[in-house]
Design a protein around this motif. Structure first.
Motif, PDB file in Angstrom:
ATOM      1  N   TYR A 245       0.854  -1.183   0.000  1.00  0.00           N
ATOM      2  CA  TYR A 245       0.000   0.000   0.000  1.00  0.00           C
ATOM      3  C   TYR A 245       0.893   1.238   0.000  1.00  0.00           C
ATOM      4  CZ  TYR A 245      -3.990  -2.915   1.350  1.00  0.00           C
ATOM      5  OH  TYR A 245      -4.984  -3.854   1.391  1.00  0.00           O
TER       6      TYR A 245
ATOM      7  N   GLN B 150       0.806   5.281   1.109  1.00  0.00           N
ATOM      8  CA  GLN B 150       0.064   6.214   1.937  1.00  0.00           C
ATOM      9  C   GLN B 150       0.741   7.574   1.912  1.00  0.00           C
ATOM     10  OE1 GLN B 150      -0.354   5.247   6.151  1.00  0.00           O
ATOM     11  NE2 GLN B 150      -2.265   6.427   6.270  1.00  0.00           N
TER      12      GLN B 150
ATOM     13  N   LYS C 175      -3.284  11.055   4.351  1.00  0.00           N
ATOM     14  CA  LYS C 175      -4.280  10.348   3.544  1.00  0.00           C
ATOM     15  C   LYS C 175      -4.363   8.893   3.961  1.00  0.00           C
ATOM     16  CE  LYS C 175      -4.976  13.980   0.950  1.00  0.00           C
ATOM     17  NZ  LYS C 175      -6.251  14.745   1.039  1.00  0.00           N
ATOM     18  N   SER C 176      -5.323   8.182   3.383  1.00  0.00           N
ATOM     19  CA  SER C 176      -5.487   6.767   3.705  1.00  0.00           C
ATOM     20  C   SER C 176      -4.633   5.900   2.777  1.00  0.00           C
ATOM     21  CB  SER C 176      -6.959   6.381   3.592  1.00  0.00           C
ATOM     22  OG  SER C 176      -7.421   6.567   2.267  1.00  0.00           O
ATOM     23  N   PRO C 177      -4.351   4.654   3.173  1.00  0.00           N
ATOM     24  CA  PRO C 177      -3.555   3.760   2.326  1.00  0.00           C
ATOM     25  C   PRO C 177      -4.296   3.396   1.041  1.00  0.00           C
ATOM     26  CG  PRO C 177      -3.577   2.994   4.598  1.00  0.00           C
ATOM     27  CD  PRO C 177      -4.620   4.060   4.490  1.00  0.00           C
TER      28      PRO C 177
END
Lengths: 113, 112
Positions: free
Chosen positions: B36, B38, B42-44
């Protein structure tokens, strides 16, 4: 567009108050998850649900509660029992199984005043 | 206790170089591996998944898996400043609830 929504984006809470964070998904995923992320830290699992009306505690469930009454929705309540709730909260969903990649919502940043 | 280890960094590379991000894991029965990205605040965002030994390429990204060595890596070719982010490794086992274990992430800085 399919995706995961979280609201609110920012939330401020006074000590002693309960607050509820919303998470909705339209990906038709069976499983949903709540994570907490603190600065410079990884993701810590709070609760997860693999099917409607069922959920399980994660690694740091104390001071939190959830419900899963609908497939699309998995709200998280941060109770006054959570001693250090200021953090970035992330909701995710997936289809269970080995190829079940998790997809994340945009997150809610909770600050306790 | 399942563990996923990543060097926290920061890993600093010049623009155009290859960035190599590494991840080791403790659970030998792990079957699924995810990377992921990130960005700060922010979100992954899922960028790669890999399930079998070897390499998997997607654009400028290559994931490499070696189950015998319990090692998974992510290569980013022609690194761009927009690749500057924290990269999270996640590992999922075949037994139990299929909940992935996340590493703490490696911070990557691509400088012009």
């Amino acid at each position: 567009d399919g995706g995961i929504t979280q609201s609110p984006k920012y939330l401020f809470r006074k000590e002693g108050q309960n607050v509820t964070l919303s998470c909705e998904q339209n990906l038709n995923h069976d499983a949903m998850y709540w994570y907490r992320q603190d600065p410079g830290q990884g993701l810590r699992l709070i609760y997860y649900s693999q099917i409607v009306n069922d959920f399980q505690k994660g690694d740091i469930a104390e001071g939190y509660s959830v419900s899963r009454e609908k497939k699309e929705s998995f709200p998280l309540t941060v109770t006054s029992a959570q001693k250090n709730p200021t953090a970035f909260y992330l909701c995710a969903s997936s289809n269970p199984g080995l190829s079940g990649e998790q997809f994340f919502g945009p997150g809610t940043r909770l600050t306790v005043l | 206790q399942k563990e996923v280890e990543q060097n926290s960094g920061p890993l600093s590379v010049p623009e155009g170089a290859i960035a190599s991000l590494n991840c080791t894991y403790s659970d030998r029965v792990s079957q699924s591996f995810f990377w992921y990205r990130q960005y700060s605040g922010k979100s992954p965002e899922l960028i790669m998944s890999i399930y079998s030994n070897g390499d998997k390429e997607d654009g400028r990204f290559t994931a490499q898996l070696n189950k015998a060595s319990q090692y998974v890596s992510l290569l980013i070719r022609d690194s761009q400043p927009s690749d500057s982010a924290t990269y999270l490794c996640a590992v999922q086992s075949s037994g139990g609830s299929y909940i992935p274990t996340f590493g703490r992430g490696t911070s990557l800085i691509v400088h012009p």
